[in-house]
Design a protein around this motif. Structure first.
Motif, PDB file in Angstrom:
ATOM      1  N   LEU A 175     -18.475 -21.314 -57.049  1.00  0.00           N
ATOM      2  CA  LEU A 175     -17.777 -22.232 -57.652  1.00  0.00           C
ATOM      3  C   LEU A 175     -16.192 -22.064 -57.039  1.00  0.00           C
ATOM      4  O   LEU A 175     -16.182 -21.537 -56.257  1.00  0.00           O
TER       5      LEU A 175
ATOM      6  N   GLN B 244     -12.886 -23.720 -61.035  1.00  0.00           N
ATOM      7  CA  GLN B 244     -13.861 -23.244 -62.195  1.00  0.00           C
ATOM      8  C   GLN B 244     -14.152 -21.668 -62.532  1.00  0.00           C
ATOM      9  O   GLN B 244     -14.325 -21.257 -63.271  1.00  0.00           O
TER      10      GLN B 244
ATOM     11  N   ARG C 294     -11.298 -20.789 -65.032  1.00  0.00           N
ATOM     12  CA  ARG C 294     -11.647 -21.378 -66.300  1.00  0.00           C
ATOM     13  C   ARG C 294     -12.887 -20.585 -67.055  1.00  0.00           C
ATOM     14  O   ARG C 294     -12.608 -20.057 -67.983  1.00  0.00           O
TER      15      ARG C 294
END
Length: 704
Positions: A462, A466, A469
């Motif tokens: 990722l 990402q 998050r």
């Protein structure tokens, strides 16, 4: 006409300033009307020096910027690097953006590798230099050491004999018979709970120093010290009880210390005694008596009636002669601290066994991290002694601090030398503790690093946004699940203060408490432990932390008891150790929430369903017959279909025929309705039960 002097002056000025011929012709022209010289003032701008080409700016020397030097070292944390750079933590994290190191996984206490420390410094426009290691001057070893012994000065000494065995097998009674005393009557509960040292003189003139050790399971460390300090071990085994747990433990202590044993089979006067069975049971633990071809003497005695006690004493003296026990009475004093306590009026007092040399008043001793100048010496009966030679147990007063039981006692030249030894040992202990803490920190850091890498293995593909998050969402869930400090502190934990009469008693209690394995069930914290009677500080500390005070063989003054009652602080004082532990278990159990239990009151079977009109509504009613017990409307009901519980709750109505009733007994029929929309079928079972609170018991088992 201008005068020739003025004309020549003007020509000199014009040539000096800018040498302009046109200006000179202007002044010398015959058509020019005479005018005062001051009329030429508006033309003074021609007097300034003129330069051809563009005007040059003054040359400014460029100064190269000096880079800030940052002092770095190995394994710096983020906050330490930020302090060294005179920046904040966010600056260090920002410098690690777009690198292989994920800054979002770092905190102020995270440790950085060398490559990332250099990367942050270079990205910040600074240069680094390695921190200079402070040259620690190696201090000379100032500890006290044993002095070599001259074999020609060795003289025979009395043997030191330790009596060991299981609890209530007659160890203290055997010693009382040898000493012709009644020591067992002074023991609380009839069991020995301290290690004692006594000098016994036999009718034949031989002297033996006996160490009496507790047989209870709680005093394993005392038995270990007794085995280390002795020359011979007398293993007491009851003929009517056989080999027990502490008997096996005593055998293990003897083997570990390499000390020879003599087996005393006690209580042979009892009707159910079986000495042969005892000796056969000892074979399973590699203790082979002489009649079975071994080298261990076994004497059948009765401590209560005094049978064969002289044979036991002669066997001990014979074994001591074989061992050729010798010591130097004229050398420096060496010994072992058997027990230590604090007495009112005398301060710290220790019971010590002199192993080498002769101890006198005024001698300077060192034991552990404490030292003493001997004020007085006492024997086991409280009589003052002038000196104590090898193999003599003596009480010593004059310690500055209380040494620990089991410490080695050594004589030094002066008080100054004693202070040097104590200071060296304290610093050595602090350095050792610091090293252990650093190793523990490294282990925890490596554990957290491995855990972090394991959690991030699935996020490598990722992008960093990402990952950020997902990490934020995961941390948010973890913090929401974790209980707060306030809520966790309000639980049923127990805080205690432990006080004992001697160091060995406190050590035994701490060893028992260290086996506590029910922290998840009820946290147990030791606020403080010490030696001596209950003090005002103990009560105030227990009140501050809402704890209890446990005392073993100690007392509390009248004012202390009144203060504890005023502050509602429990004082739990005992002189028998297993009773103290039993009360501690009861208090731990009282802190636990009660267990919910169900008591089945009755059962009924649904025979049919029918509707009853209540106003404009139709209410479903289950027609039932009571099969077991009775149905009570106050209780809770459960509807069971097959093996599944369909519904649980209170009843809306319970009727017998058309009458509202409180209970329906066995064999009677009734109609019942509930206040929720639930489908009741014929054949379902209705169970009536009562919810009860049962006290919960701690799962901790101290082993006795």
């Amino acid at each position: 006409m201008m005068s020739s002097v003025m004309i020549s002056s003007v020509m000199r000025v014009a040539r000096r300033l800018h040498g302009d011929r046109a200006l000179l012709g202007h002044f010398l022209s015959p058509s020019r009307s005479p005018a005062p010289f001051l009329t030429c003032q508006p033309d003074r701008k021609y007097a300034s020096k003129q330069f051809k080409g563009p005007k040059r700016e003054p040359r400014v020397q460029k100064v190269k910027p000096v880079k800030q030097e940052v002092e770095i070292r190995q394994r710096m944390s983020v906050s330490e690097l930020a302090d060294a750079m005179n920046k904040d933590v966010d600056h260090v994290l920002q410098a690690l953006l777009n690198t292989a190191k994920d800054p979002y996984s770092l905190g102020p206490d995270s440790v950085l590798e060398e490559r990332w420390i250099k990367e942050v410094v270079s990205r910040s426009g600074m240069k680094f230099r390695w921190e200079k290691l402070s040259e620690s001057r190696e201090r000379p070893n100032r500890d006290a050491h044993r002095k070599p012994v001259d074999p020609s000065r060795l003289k025979p000494r009395p043997p030191v004999v330790t009596i060991m065995g299981h609890v209530d097998h007659g160890k203290t009674t055997l010693l009382d018979s040898l000493r012709k005393s009644q020591l067992v009557l002074s023991e609380a509960g009839g069991i020995t709970q301290h290690i004692g040292a006594f000098l016994v003189q036999l009718p034949t003139g031989e002297r033996i120093t006996f160490l009496d050790t507790p047989g209870h399971a709680a005093f394993s460390s005392m038995r270990g010290r007794g085995a280390d300090a002795t020359d011979i071990i007398v293993l007491v085994v009851a003929a009517d009880d056989g080999v027990m747990n502490q008997t096996v433990e005593s055998i293990q202590h003897a083997k570990r210390a390499g000390v020879p044993m003599i087996v005393a089979v006690n209580k042979c006067d009892k009707r159910l005694s079986d000495p042969q069975k005892v000796k056969q049971e000892l074979l399973a633990h590699d203790v082979v008596c002489e009649e079975f071809g071994g080298d261990v003497q076994a004497i059948h005695v009765s401590a209560l009636k005094g049978d064969n006690l002289m044979e036991l004493a002669e066997a001990t003296v014979t074994l001591a002669e074989v061992l050729e026990l010798k010591a130097d009475p004229g050398g420096a004093v060496e010994g072992l601290i058997i027990e230590s306590r604090s007495e009112r009026g005398r301060g710290p007092v220790t019971t010590a066994l002199v192993q080498t040399g002769t101890l006198r008043r005024g001698s300077v001793l060192v034991a552990g991290t404490s030292w003493a100048k001997v004020r007085f010496l006492l024997d086991e009966n409280g009589r003052a002694l002038k000196e104590a030679g090898p193999s003599v147990a003596v009480e010593i007063a004059g310690w500055k601090e209380l040494p620990a039981a089991g410490d080695t006692m050594m004589e030094v030249e002066s008080e100054q030398r004693a202070k040097e030894v104590v200071e060296w040992r304290v610093q050595l202990g602090e350095a050792q503790q610091l090293l252990e803490e650093q190793q523990l920190i490294q282990v925890k850091q490596q554990h957290h690093l491995d855990q972090y890498q394991q959690q991030r293995e699935g996020l490598q593909h990722l992008s960093w946004r990402q990952r950020k998050r997902i990490i934020y969402r995961t941390n948010k869930e973890q913090f929401s699940i974790r209980p707060s400090e306030k809520s966790s502190g309000e639980g049923g934990g127990l805080q205690i203060i432990v006080k004992g009469d001697v160091d060995g008693s406190v050590e035994a209690l701490l060893n028992i408490l260290s086996s506590y394995d029910a922290q998840l069930q009820c946290p147990l914290d030791i606020l403080h432990y010490g030696i001596g009677d209950i003090s005002e500080n103990d009560v105030n500390m227990a009140n501050t932390f809402s704890g209890s005070v446990y005392g073993f063989n100690v007392a509390a003054g009248k004012s202390i008891v009144q203060l504890a009652e005023k502050l509602c602080v429990p004082l739990r004082l005992h002189n028998i150790i297993y009773k103290l532990i039993d009360e501690l278990k009861d208090e731990l159990s009282s802190k636990l929430p009660p267990l919910k239990t169900e008591k089945i009151v009755g059962e009924a079977t649904v025979l049919a369903m029918f509707d009853v009109s209540v106003g404009k509504k139709k209410l479903p009613v289950a027609g039932c017959r009571v099969q077991k017990g009775l149905l009570d409307r106050k209780m809770t009901f459960r509807l069971i279909r097959g093996r599944d519980a369909i519904w649980e709750g209170p009843l809306l109505a319970l009727k017998h025929h058309k009458d509202e009733v409180q209970t329906v007994k066995l064999g009677m029929e009734c109609g019942l309705s509930v206040d929720v929309d639930v489908e009741i079928r014929a054949g379902d079972v209705v169970v009536c039960f009562e919810e009860l609170d049962a006290p919960q018991v701690t799962s901790w088992d101290p082993g006795f």
